[in-house]
Design a protein around this motif. Structure first.
Motif, PDB file in Angstrom:
ATOM      1  N   SER A  88       3.006  -6.623  13.526  1.00  0.00           N
ATOM      2  CA  SER A  88       3.760  -5.938  14.581  1.00  0.00           C
ATOM      3  C   SER A  88       4.206  -4.563  14.108  1.00  0.00           C
ATOM      4  N   LYS A  89       4.646  -4.494  12.850  1.00  0.00           N
ATOM      5  CA  LYS A  89       5.044  -3.198  12.293  1.00  0.00           C
ATOM      6  C   LYS A  89       3.848  -2.249  12.241  1.00  0.00           C
ATOM      7  N   ALA A  90       2.688  -2.775  11.838  1.00  0.00           N
ATOM      8  CA  ALA A  90       1.486  -1.951  11.761  1.00  0.00           C
ATOM      9  C   ALA A  90       1.035  -1.514  13.153  1.00  0.00           C
ATOM     10  N   ALA A  91       1.201  -2.388  14.147  1.00  0.00           N
ATOM     11  CA  ALA A  91       0.805  -2.036  15.514  1.00  0.00           C
ATOM     12  C   ALA A  91       1.699  -0.924  16.054  1.00  0.00           C
ATOM     13  N   LYS A  92       2.987  -0.950  15.721  1.00  0.00           N
ATOM     14  CA  LYS A  92       3.897   0.107  16.173  1.00  0.00           C
ATOM     15  C   LYS A  92       3.591   1.435  15.488  1.00  0.00           C
ATOM     16  N   MET A  93       3.313   1.371  14.184  1.00  0.00           N
ATOM     17  CA  MET A  93       3.076   2.586  13.409  1.00  0.00           C
ATOM     18  C   MET A  93       1.670   3.128  13.587  1.00  0.00           C
ATOM     19  N   GLY A  94       0.715   2.273  13.836  1.00  0.00           N
ATOM     20  CA  GLY A  94      -0.693   2.653  13.778  1.00  0.00           C
ATOM     21  C   GLY A  94      -1.220   2.244  12.415  1.00  0.00           C
ATOM     22  N   TYR A  95      -2.463   1.798  12.371  1.00  0.00           N
ATOM     23  CA  TYR A  95      -2.988   1.232  11.126  1.00  0.00           C
ATOM     24  C   TYR A  95      -3.069   2.265  10.010  1.00  0.00           C
ATOM     25  N   SER A  96      -3.513   3.478  10.324  1.00  0.00           N
ATOM     26  CA  SER A  96      -3.639   4.496   9.271  1.00  0.00           C
ATOM     27  C   SER A  96      -2.269   4.884   8.731  1.00  0.00           C
ATOM     28  N   ALA A  97      -1.270   5.001   9.605  1.00  0.00           N
ATOM     29  CA  ALA A  97       0.086   5.314   9.149  1.00  0.00           C
ATOM     30  C   ALA A  97       0.652   4.157   8.330  1.00  0.00           C
ATOM     31  N   TYR A  98       0.326   2.928   8.719  1.00  0.00           N
ATOM     32  CA  TYR A  98       0.780   1.755   7.977  1.00  0.00           C
ATOM     33  C   TYR A  98       0.175   1.734   6.577  1.00  0.00           C
ATOM     34  N   CYS A  99      -1.116   2.074   6.472  1.00  0.00           N
ATOM     35  CA  CYS A  99      -1.762   2.134   5.150  1.00  0.00           C
ATOM     36  C   CYS A  99      -1.122   3.207   4.282  1.00  0.00           C
ATOM     37  N   SER A 100      -0.803   4.361   4.869  1.00  0.00           N
ATOM     38  CA  SER A 100      -0.113   5.414   4.121  1.00  0.00           C
ATOM     39  C   SER A 100       1.260   4.944   3.659  1.00  0.00           C
ATOM     40  N   TYR A 101       1.960   4.210   4.535  1.00  0.00           N
ATOM     41  CA  TYR A 101       3.272   3.662   4.202  1.00  0.00           C
ATOM     42  C   TYR A 101       3.161   2.697   3.018  1.00  0.00           C
ATOM     43  N   LEU A 102       2.136   1.835   3.035  1.00  0.00           N
ATOM     44  CA  LEU A 102       1.950   0.886   1.937  1.00  0.00           C
ATOM     45  C   LEU A 102       1.621   1.599   0.629  1.00  0.00           C
ATOM     46  N   GLU A 103       0.791   2.644   0.697  1.00  0.00           N
ATOM     47  CA  GLU A 103       0.456   3.403  -0.510  1.00  0.00           C
ATOM     48  C   GLU A 103       1.705   4.058  -1.096  1.00  0.00           C
ATOM     49  N   LYS A 104       2.533   4.661  -0.222  1.00  0.00           N
ATOM     50  CA  LYS A 104       3.761   5.299  -0.686  1.00  0.00           C
ATOM     51  C   LYS A 104       4.699   4.262  -1.300  1.00  0.00           C
ATOM     52  N   LYS A 105       4.787   3.107  -0.675  1.00  0.00           N
ATOM     53  CA  LYS A 105       5.632   2.036  -1.184  1.00  0.00           C
ATOM     54  C   LYS A 105       5.147   1.568  -2.557  1.00  0.00           C
ATOM     55  N   GLU A 106       3.840   1.464  -2.733  1.00  0.00           N
ATOM     56  CA  GLU A 106       3.262   1.058  -4.018  1.00  0.00           C
ATOM     57  C   GLU A 106       3.517   2.108  -5.100  1.00  0.00           C
ATOM     58  N   ILE A 107       3.380   3.384  -4.747  1.00  0.00           N
ATOM     59  CA  ILE A 107       3.644   4.468  -5.705  1.00  0.00           C
ATOM     60  C   ILE A 107       5.108   4.451  -6.126  1.00  0.00           C
ATOM     61  N   ASP A 108       6.016   4.263  -5.156  1.00  0.00           N
ATOM     62  CA  ASP A 108       7.443   4.197  -5.481  1.00  0.00           C
ATOM     63  C   ASP A 108       7.747   3.013  -6.384  1.00  0.00           C
ATOM     64  N   LYS A 109       7.098   1.870  -6.132  1.00  0.00           N
ATOM     65  CA  LYS A 109       7.314   0.690  -6.962  1.00  0.00           C
ATOM     66  C   LYS A 109       6.811   0.935  -8.377  1.00  0.00           C
ATOM     67  N   ASP A 110       5.632   1.588  -8.496  1.00  0.00           N
ATOM     68  CA  ASP A 110       5.108   1.890  -9.831  1.00  0.00           C
ATOM     69  C   ASP A 110       6.027   2.841 -10.576  1.00  0.00           C
ATOM     70  N   ALA A 111       6.568   3.849  -9.881  1.00  0.00           N
ATOM     71  CA  ALA A 111       7.481   4.791 -10.522  1.00  0.00           C
ATOM     72  C   ALA A 111       8.757   4.089 -10.971  1.00  0.00           C
ATOM     73  N   LEU A 112       9.263   3.181 -10.148  1.00  0.00           N
ATOM     74  CA  LEU A 112      10.465   2.440 -10.509  1.00  0.00           C
ATOM     75  C   LEU A 112      10.199   1.542 -11.715  1.00  0.00           C
ATOM     76  N   ASP A 113       9.054   0.892 -11.742  1.00  0.00           N
ATOM     77  CA  ASP A 113       8.705   0.055 -12.893  1.00  0.00           C
ATOM     78  C   ASP A 113       8.574   0.883 -14.158  1.00  0.00           C
TER      79      ASP A 113
END
Length: 137
Positions: free
Chosen positions: A71-96
């Protein structure tokens, strides 16, 4: 995913969202083939989206439904959702990475500070003892 597959994913999410979060497994490929997408691409994208936990089959396997992430991906759009996931992963790696660096410095600084604290504590106790002896005389 290539651009055509991203379009298929966005179409799948939009179609399922438009049908109140549920659709028949047989209805979806027919709808997308009307838009001139290949069945193999549709199957591949559907499998990828199931692996990402965006859509799920119901218990009996006749229907597809959107998950909360879907549902979140449908609201954002799939490409925007993928960008959101990539940013979230980068932030998690930086925090680690920051946590690992901080842990390293905590290990290095612990023993010198511990020894300094023990020496300070012992000298404070000795000084207190001398002051008590002087006060009692």
């Amino acid at each position: 995913m290539i651009e055509d597959q991203i379009k298929i994913a966005e179409e799948i999410l939009a179609y399922v969202k438009a049908n109140r979060g549920y659709t028949s497994k047989d209805d979806l490929p027919g709808y997308l083939q009307q838009k001139l997408y290949l069945e193999s691409d549709i199957w591949l994208v559907k499998k990828i989206m199931e692996d990402q936990d965006l859509i799920q089959e119901t218990d009996r396997g006749y229907f597809l439904r959107l998950t909360t992430e879907g549902s979140k991906a449908a609201k954002m759009g799939y490409s925007a959702y993928c960008s959101y996931l990539e940013k979230k992963e980068i932030d998690k790696d930086a925090l680690d990475h920051r946590a690992a660096v901080m842990s390293k410095w905590q290990i290095i600084a612990f023993w010198p500070m511990f020894i300094f604290g023990v020496i300070g504590g012992i000298s404070g106790i000795i000084s207190l003892g001398w002051q008590l002896i002087k006060w009692l005389r």
